[in-house]
Design a protein around this motif. Sequence first.
Motif, PDB file in Angstrom:
ATOM      1  N   MET A  39      -8.501  -8.378   1.908  1.00 18.17           N
ATOM      2  CA  MET A  39      -8.825  -7.205   1.735  1.00 18.17           C
ATOM      3  C   MET A  39      -8.564  -7.256   0.343  1.00 18.17           C
ATOM      4  N   MET A  40     -10.374  -5.721  -0.326  1.00 21.35           N
ATOM      5  CA  MET A  40     -10.184  -5.910  -1.122  1.00 21.35           C
ATOM      6  C   MET A  40      -9.342  -4.159  -1.935  1.00 21.35           C
ATOM      7  N   LEU A  41      -8.195  -4.143  -2.595  1.00 21.46           N
ATOM      8  CA  LEU A  41      -7.332  -2.575  -2.715  1.00 21.46           C
ATOM      9  C   LEU A  41      -8.658  -2.462  -3.886  1.00 21.46           C
ATOM     10  N   GLU A  42      -9.164  -0.594  -3.900  1.00 16.90           N
ATOM     11  CA  GLU A  42      -9.235  -0.049  -5.159  1.00 16.90           C
ATOM     12  C   GLU A  42      -8.543   0.774  -5.138  1.00 16.90           C
ATOM     13  N   HIS A  43      -8.081   0.825  -6.652  1.00 17.34           N
ATOM     14  CA  HIS A  43      -7.026   2.189  -6.799  1.00 17.34           C
ATOM     15  C   HIS A  43      -6.916   2.715  -8.116  1.00 17.34           C
ATOM     16  N   ARG A  44      -5.864   3.711  -8.803  1.00 16.98           N
ATOM     17  CA  ARG A  44      -6.402   3.961  -9.747  1.00 16.98           C
ATOM     18  C   ARG A  44      -5.497   4.059 -10.941  1.00 16.98           C
ATOM     19  N   GLY A  45      -5.829   3.203 -12.316  1.00 15.87           N
ATOM     20  CA  GLY A  45      -4.914   2.652 -13.372  1.00 15.87           C
ATOM     21  C   GLY A  45      -3.773   4.609 -13.360  1.00 15.87           C
ATOM     22  N   LEU A  50      -8.524   4.899 -14.955  1.00 15.88           N
ATOM     23  CA  LEU A  50      -9.998   3.930 -14.293  1.00 15.88           C
ATOM     24  C   LEU A  50      -9.457   3.533 -12.998  1.00 15.88           C
ATOM     25  N   ARG A  51     -10.599   3.154 -12.197  1.00 15.02           N
ATOM     26  CA  ARG A  51     -10.391   2.193 -10.801  1.00 15.02           C
ATOM     27  C   ARG A  51     -10.983   0.904 -11.111  1.00 15.02           C
ATOM     28  N   ARG A  52      -9.449   0.864 -10.570  1.00 18.23           N
ATOM     29  CA  ARG A  52      -9.351  -1.217 -10.262  1.00 18.23           C
ATOM     30  C   ARG A  52      -9.536  -1.901  -9.072  1.00 18.23           C
ATOM     31  N   TYR A  53      -9.557  -3.214  -9.129  1.00 21.00           N
ATOM     32  CA  TYR A  53      -9.834  -3.434  -7.849  1.00 21.00           C
ATOM     33  C   TYR A  53      -8.971  -5.461  -7.746  1.00 21.00           C
ATOM     34  N   VAL A  54      -8.171  -5.129  -6.913  1.00 22.06           N
ATOM     35  CA  VAL A  54      -7.747  -6.055  -6.796  1.00 22.06           C
ATOM     36  C   VAL A  54      -7.773  -7.030  -4.598  1.00 22.06           C
ATOM     37  N   CYS A  55      -7.870  -8.144  -4.653  1.00 20.53           N
ATOM     38  CA  CYS A  55      -8.071  -8.405  -3.638  1.00 20.53           C
ATOM     39  C   CYS A  55      -6.876  -9.149  -2.941  1.00 20.53           C
ATOM     40  N   LEU A  56      -6.674  -9.050  -1.675  1.00 20.60           N
ATOM     41  CA  LEU A  56      -5.405  -9.741  -0.423  1.00 20.60           C
ATOM     42  C   LEU A  56      -4.828  -9.712  -0.370  1.00 20.60           C
ATOM     43  N   GLU A  57      -4.229 -10.578   0.776  1.00 24.08           N
ATOM     44  CA  GLU A  57      -4.318 -11.556   1.711  1.00 24.08           C
ATOM     45  C   GLU A  57      -3.315 -10.346   2.884  1.00 24.08           C
ATOM     46  N   VAL A  58      -4.176  -9.826   3.604  1.00 28.90           N
ATOM     47  CA  VAL A  58      -3.560  -9.296   5.160  1.00 28.90           C
ATOM     48  C   VAL A  58      -2.092  -9.972   5.340  1.00 28.90           C
ATOM     49  N   VAL A  59      -1.144  -9.390   5.976  1.00 27.84           N
ATOM     50  CA  VAL A  59      -0.065  -9.213   6.345  1.00 27.84           C
ATOM     51  C   VAL A  59       0.393  -9.410   7.387  1.00 27.84           C
ATOM     52  N   GLU A  60      -0.354  -7.720   8.133  1.00 28.79           N
ATOM     53  CA  GLU A  60      -0.950  -7.467   9.718  1.00 28.79           C
ATOM     54  C   GLU A  60      -1.013  -6.777   9.498  1.00 28.79           C
ATOM     55  N   ARG A  61      -0.865  -6.612  10.523  1.00 32.53           N
ATOM     56  CA  ARG A  61      -1.978  -5.253  11.358  1.00 32.53           C
ATOM     57  C   ARG A  61      -1.349  -4.574  11.768  1.00 32.53           C
TER      58      ARG A  61
END
Length: 155
Positions: A39-45, A50-61
């Motif tokens: 998944m891609m997470l869009e978050h604020r610094g 400012l907008r920041r982006y990171v892609c991470l693995e989903v551990v669980e739902r």
Amino acid sequence: MGLSLAAIGARVLRTRSLVRAPIALYRAGLGWLLGGRIMMLEHRGRSSGLRRYVCLEVVERPGPGRIVIVSGFGERAQWYRNLRAHPRCFVSTGRVRRAPARARLLGEEESAAALDRYRRARPRDWELLRGAIERATGQPVRGLPMVELRLRRRR
């Protein structure tokens, strides 16, 4: 003698351009190509706003509209620190694009339980992830902070 998968994973984790490559797919509307485990997470610094982006693995739902992610680099990861300061964020995963969400940092016990479920559900993936994190950080994995993202329904 070739490199182990953990060594290759550690190199990838330390190579900014490789770690950030999936972001371009998501921003082009092609994130679904990566499936539901990334998944891609869009978050604020936290300082810049400012907008920041990171892609991470989903551990669980754990339930509808809930996603748990792990910080392989611990509490020092920039995205983790940013969510601590600004929990409102956006999530893109599969065919879901930029869904508003709120982050909740899990406590130590909740994180350990989620990590244990991940280990049992995906033992090979866990060994690869653990090995890559340990090689990249030079420290053994004892516990990892987790974050639950609660997606809000759009009106």
